[in-house]
Design a protein around this motif. Structure first.
Motif, PDB file in Angstrom:
ATOM      1  N   SER A 127       0.837  -1.206   0.000  1.00 12.03           N
ATOM      2  CA  SER A 127       0.000   0.000   0.000  1.00 12.03           C
ATOM      3  C   SER A 127       0.862   1.243   0.000  1.00 12.03           C
ATOM      4  CB  SER A 127      -0.929   0.010   1.227  1.00 12.03           C
ATOM      5  OG  SER A 127      -0.182   0.101   2.422  1.00 12.03           O
ATOM      6  N   TRP A 137       4.325  10.100   1.468  1.00 12.71           N
ATOM      7  CA  TRP A 137       3.706   8.819   1.135  1.00 12.71           C
ATOM      8  C   TRP A 137       4.134   7.793   2.167  1.00 12.71           C
ATOM      9  CZ3 TRP A 137      -0.113   7.780  -2.091  1.00 12.71           C
ATOM     10  CH2 TRP A 137      -0.402   8.708  -3.104  1.00 12.71           C
ATOM     11  N   THR A 195      -0.133  -1.576 -11.215  1.00 14.71           N
ATOM     12  CA  THR A 195      -0.387  -0.377 -10.408  1.00 14.71           C
ATOM     13  C   THR A 195      -1.552  -0.618  -9.460  1.00 14.71           C
ATOM     14  OG1 THR A 195       0.406   1.031 -12.217  1.00 14.71           O
ATOM     15  CG2 THR A 195      -0.904   2.091 -10.492  1.00 14.71           C
ATOM     16  N   HIS A 231      -3.525   2.227  -3.344  1.00 15.01           N
ATOM     17  CA  HIS A 231      -3.122   3.638  -3.306  1.00 15.01           C
ATOM     18  C   HIS A 231      -4.248   4.474  -2.703  1.00 15.01           C
ATOM     19  CE1 HIS A 231      -0.611   2.070  -6.641  1.00 15.01           C
ATOM     20  NE2 HIS A 231       0.241   3.046  -6.348  1.00 15.01           N
ATOM     21  N   PHE A 263      -3.158  12.738  -6.267  1.00 15.12           N
ATOM     22  CA  PHE A 263      -2.083  11.848  -5.811  1.00 15.12           C
ATOM     23  C   PHE A 263      -0.745  12.585  -5.954  1.00 15.12           C
ATOM     24  CE2 PHE A 263      -5.692   9.307  -6.704  1.00 15.12           C
ATOM     25  CZ  PHE A 263      -5.661   8.269  -5.783  1.00 15.12           C
ATOM     26  N   MET A 311       3.373  11.582  -6.841  1.00 14.19           N
ATOM     27  CA  MET A 311       3.383  10.192  -7.293  1.00 14.19           C
ATOM     28  C   MET A 311       3.533  10.181  -8.810  1.00 14.19           C
ATOM     29  SD  MET A 311       0.579   7.122  -6.801  1.00 14.19           S
ATOM     30  CE  MET A 311      -0.394   7.356  -8.293  1.00 14.19           C
TER      31      MET A 311
END
Length: 547
Positions: free
Chosen positions: A121, A131, A396, A401, A428, A431
């Motif tokens: 994750s 993150w 992905t 996420h 996001f 990223m």
């Protein structure tokens, strides 16, 4: 940083500048640039026992590049290019894997890589703009930047036939082949699938197996590869103008290093058109046949039909049994990833090879002894799934996420994947998805370098301006998706079902997933965004206010 940081289960995350996921062409390049050029503290993770990404796992018999290796390599280090000696135009998997291992050693990348570890994750902590990355090994990391090089073609697409678990023989998938290899002498082998991996493994297995049965859903337009040594004169030309060669690669449509045609198929006589096709058939290469012959095969029906008619005549002239030849002859457009493989159609002239058209004679179930189709049971010792990949988004979306405001990436992409420039997604921050959806439909290594250069420039911009995060606005993202749709719909590729549009995976959104205008046009889009200081992007400062 300010404010709390996620310490779920009481585990304080290890603080880093960046986490890289994947150690194939994209991941190794990203790790090198971020750590060795930018001086960041970086960790890279891969679930494989070795580096190489797709080229670690794709070790099936016959696996090799279908891109000429003079463009299927890194360009950022001239000495690396000059000193590494490839044995042939389209190297086999062990040679490509050896090259990537050499790169990992040459740039001392292994000390920053953790193998046999899956990232479970990645959650964006808005309090500190980091993150929080969690691995299956129990590690928790807090990274400012998340760079994902998880592979365009790496997430296996494995069908589930009724009774599959009852089969008493061996079952393999080309994308997860056993590293120890396997033999087929004296065995009855069934191969399901005739895409890029399928044509290679079929051609390789046929001479060894006692009998090979190919289960074909879609007939393929395949042309010869013409394996052999790299032309010394071509290498000399690159050596004499190294920078110019790579500028031409990056400025081209495909990024494959050959001269692309600027002549429409309709601009020449029938005789000249036939001669051009014949010349490139003899030269070899799938992408060359589609893009070096004429300029409009992928966008114009006349040109496409001219190419398909030529290949169909070659199939008819090669395959001796007329029934088999008809089954091998495609009826749709030439608008999938172009295939090349020496000896593919000739393989069906062997006495020990049988072709089953599963559209006419569908697979009903796997039995303990083999595969049952509507026409009866075919006894097998080995079943090989050459069924390809859940491409573009598959790996992905295996990672959970969570972006701003608790948004799940799987929800954000539920109806279709959405990015800006194929690299970033609204909501996001920081990223970056290398070769992600809505990125360029081109040769990967040159595109990887173009993308990581842009990522590095974006990070330098944040460092220079004192801002914490960068992400596209929702409006910018929507505009990019609309641009990709407009360009994609001007081509013939959406008219054919394939992994390019997600049609090969049941339940997956079928949609345009690439920027189809070419690598040169894509690189110009990146350059314009960087030179104009990222219009359409949202920035936040350390106090989390938009900038």
């Amino acid at each position: 940083m300010s404010g709390p940081i996620d310490t779920t289960n009481g585990v304080e995350p290890v603080e880093l500048d960046a986490v890289v996921i994947g150690t194939g062409f994209a991941g190794l390049c990203a790790l090198h640039v971020l750590r060795n050029d930018l001086g960041l503290e970086v960790r890279a993770f891969d679930d494989a026992p070795g580096v190489g990404g797709t080229w670690y796992w794709n070790c099936y018999p016959g696996a090799r590049a279908d891109t000429e290796v003079t463009a299927y390599c890194y360009s950022f280090d001239r000495d690396l290019f000059d000193t590494w000696r490839w044995s042939e135009r389209y190297p086999r998997q062990p040679e490509i894997l050896a090259y990537l291992n050499h790169v990992a050693d040459r740039f001392d990348l292994r000390r920053s890589i953790t193998l046999e570890t899956r990232v479970l994750s990645a959650t964006f902590d808005e309090h500190v703009n980091r993150w929080i990355v969690v691995t299956d090994g129990g590690e928790r990391l807090a990274a400012r930047f998340l760079i994902e090089g998880v592979g365009l073609l790496s997430s296996t697409n494995t069908p589930a036939f009724p009774g599959q678990e009852t089969f008493t023989g061996e079952i393999f998938h080309t994308a997860r082949w056993p590293q120890s290899g396997t033999g087929f002498a004296g065995k009855r082998v069934g191969v399901i699938g005739t895409g890029s991996s399928g044509v290679q493994v079929i051609t390789e297995i046929a001479p060894e197996a006692d009998h090979l049965t190919v289960f074909q859903r879609s007939a393929q337009y395949s042309v010869p590869a013409r394996h052999g040594q790299i032309d010394p004169a071509f290498l000399a030309d690159i050596d004499a103008d190294y920078e110019g060669y790579w500028q031409r690669v990056r400025g081209s449509i495909t990024g494959f290093g050959f001269e692309e045609s600027t002549t429409p198929a309709s601009a020449v006589s029938d005789e000249e058109r036939e001669a051009v096709f014949e010349r490139w058939w003899r030269h070899g290469g799938g992408f060359q046949f589609m893009f070096a012959t004429f300029s409009d095969i992928g966008v114009d029906l006349f040109a496409n039909n001219a190419a398909t008619d030529f290949i169909k005549r070659k199939i008819a002239a090669t395959v001796t049994d007329p029934v088999t030849a008809r089954m091998l002859t495609p009826t749709d457009l030439y608008a999938k990833r172009p295939l090349c493989c020496d000896g593919y159609f000739e393989t069906y002239n062997r006495d020990n090879v049988t072709l089953v058209d599963v559209k006419a004679d569908p697979i009903l179930e796997v039995t303990p002894r083999g595969i049952r189709t509507a026409g009866g049971e075919i006894e097998l010792d080995v079943i090989v799934f050459a069924t390809g990949f859940d491409a573009v988004t598959g790996n992905t979306l295996k990672i959970a996420h969570t972006g701003r405001d608790g948004v799940d990436l799987a929800d954000h992409w539920a109806h279709r994947p959405r990015t800006h420039l194929g690299l970033m997604t609204s909501g996001f921050p920081n990223m970056f998805t290398m070769f992600g959806p809505m990125g360029p439909f081109t040769n990967q290594p040159p595109a990887d370098e173009v993308q990581i250069e842009w990522i590095a420039d974006a990070i330098r911009h944040l460092q220079r301006t004192g801002q914490e995060t960068i992400e596209p606005t929702a409006e910018t993202e929507a505009q990019w998706v609309a641009t990709c749709d407009e360009i994609g719909n001007s081509t013939l590729f959406p008219k054919v079902d394939s992994w390019i549009n997600g049609a090969n995976v049941p339940g997956k959104p079928v949609t345009i997933m690439f920027y189809m205008a070419g690598l040169g046009a894509y690189a110009e889009q990146l350059r314009e965004a960087q030179e104009k200081e990222y219009p359409g992007f949202r920035f936040t400062t350390t106090d989390r206010t938009p900038a």
